[in-house]
Design a protein around this motif. Sequence first.
Motif, PDB file in Angstrom:
ATOM      1  N   HIS A 161       0.695  -1.502  -0.138  1.00  0.00           N
ATOM      2  CA  HIS A 161       0.007  -0.040  -0.504  1.00  0.00           C
ATOM      3  C   HIS A 161       0.870   1.353   0.023  1.00  0.00           C
ATOM      4  O   HIS A 161       0.548   2.093  -0.777  1.00  0.00           O
ATOM      5  CB  HIS A 161      -1.073   0.483   1.266  1.00  0.00           C
ATOM      6  CG  HIS A 161      -1.604   1.740   1.477  1.00  0.00           C
ATOM      7  ND1 HIS A 161      -2.526   2.243   0.294  1.00  0.00           N
ATOM      8  CD2 HIS A 161      -1.745   2.304   2.484  1.00  0.00           C
ATOM      9  CE1 HIS A 161      -2.752   3.029   1.117  1.00  0.00           C
ATOM     10  NE2 HIS A 161      -2.383   3.748   1.952  1.00  0.00           N
ATOM     11  N   GLY A 162       2.014   1.163   0.935  1.00  0.00           N
ATOM     12  CA  GLY A 162       2.642   1.956   0.886  1.00  0.00           C
ATOM     13  C   GLY A 162       3.445   2.535  -0.705  1.00  0.00           C
ATOM     14  O   GLY A 162       3.680   3.543  -0.930  1.00  0.00           O
ATOM     15  N   VAL A 184       3.193   1.929  -3.664  1.00  0.00           N
ATOM     16  CA  VAL A 184       1.780   2.052  -4.381  1.00  0.00           C
ATOM     17  C   VAL A 184       1.453   3.378  -4.795  1.00  0.00           C
ATOM     18  O   VAL A 184       1.708   4.015  -5.137  1.00  0.00           O
ATOM     19  CB  VAL A 184       0.620   1.468  -4.710  1.00  0.00           C
ATOM     20  CG1 VAL A 184      -0.828   2.071  -5.742  1.00  0.00           C
ATOM     21  CG2 VAL A 184       0.930  -0.262  -5.486  1.00  0.00           C
ATOM     22  N   ASP A 185       0.899   3.641  -3.245  1.00  0.00           N
ATOM     23  CA  ASP A 185       0.588   5.238  -2.302  1.00  0.00           C
ATOM     24  C   ASP A 185       1.735   6.534  -3.441  1.00  0.00           C
ATOM     25  O   ASP A 185       1.781   7.305  -3.701  1.00  0.00           O
ATOM     26  CB  ASP A 185       0.288   5.435  -1.555  1.00  0.00           C
ATOM     27  CG  ASP A 185      -1.061   5.162  -1.197  1.00  0.00           C
ATOM     28  OD1 ASP A 185      -1.860   5.028  -1.980  1.00  0.00           O
ATOM     29  OD2 ASP A 185      -1.385   5.332  -0.026  1.00  0.00           O
ATOM     30  N   ALA A 186       2.681   5.673  -2.408  1.00  0.00           N
ATOM     31  CA  ALA A 186       4.209   6.747  -3.254  1.00  0.00           C
ATOM     32  C   ALA A 186       4.508   6.991  -4.650  1.00  0.00           C
ATOM     33  O   ALA A 186       5.218   8.125  -4.809  1.00  0.00           O
ATOM     34  CB  ALA A 186       5.765   6.257  -2.514  1.00  0.00           C
ATOM     35  N   VAL A 242       1.999   6.253  -6.973  1.00  0.00           N
ATOM     36  CA  VAL A 242       0.996   7.968  -7.643  1.00  0.00           C
ATOM     37  C   VAL A 242       1.662   8.977  -7.043  1.00  0.00           C
ATOM     38  O   VAL A 242       1.499   9.700  -8.419  1.00  0.00           O
ATOM     39  CB  VAL A 242      -0.375   7.321  -6.963  1.00  0.00           C
ATOM     40  CG1 VAL A 242      -1.581   7.577  -7.814  1.00  0.00           C
ATOM     41  CG2 VAL A 242      -0.643   5.674  -7.680  1.00  0.00           C
ATOM     42  N   TRP A 243       2.222   9.392  -6.183  1.00  0.00           N
ATOM     43  CA  TRP A 243       1.234  10.205  -5.603  1.00  0.00           C
ATOM     44  C   TRP A 243       3.416  11.319  -6.500  1.00  0.00           C
ATOM     45  O   TRP A 243       3.032  12.159  -6.934  1.00  0.00           O
ATOM     46  CB  TRP A 243       1.770  10.404  -4.158  1.00  0.00           C
ATOM     47  CG  TRP A 243       1.905  11.764  -3.455  1.00  0.00           C
ATOM     48  CD1 TRP A 243       1.140  12.650  -3.488  1.00  0.00           C
ATOM     49  CD2 TRP A 243       3.322  13.215  -3.506  1.00  0.00           C
ATOM     50  NE1 TRP A 243       1.861  13.926  -3.528  1.00  0.00           N
ATOM     51  CE2 TRP A 243       2.867  13.582  -2.769  1.00  0.00           C
ATOM     52  CE3 TRP A 243       4.825  12.324  -3.678  1.00  0.00           C
ATOM     53  CZ2 TRP A 243       4.065  14.781  -2.773  1.00  0.00           C
ATOM     54  CZ3 TRP A 243       5.773  13.331  -3.051  1.00  0.00           C
ATOM     55  CH2 TRP A 243       5.238  14.490  -2.594  1.00  0.00           C
TER      56      TRP A 243
END
Length: 72
Positions: free
Chosen positions: A50-51, A53-55, A57-58
């Motif tokens: 999750h971390g 993917v979030d990083a 995408v951001w």
Amino acid sequence: MKALTREREHRFFHAVAWLLAGLVFLGFARTYYLKSFFGAPALPLLLHAHGIVDAVVWLVHRSDCARELAAH
């Protein structure tokens, strides 16, 4: 004069980028980056994914915003 202003802008945004990276590190240090020093429990693999993917995408979003702004 214009070149000096552009150089200052580059320095400013570079400094802000490092400041934000430092704040992210400090914010997550206790529970993620330095958790072994603070005795925090291990995280499940799903939270690591999750971390990541979030990083990603951001970062892609911010890069796209910067590219769009630079085009104008």
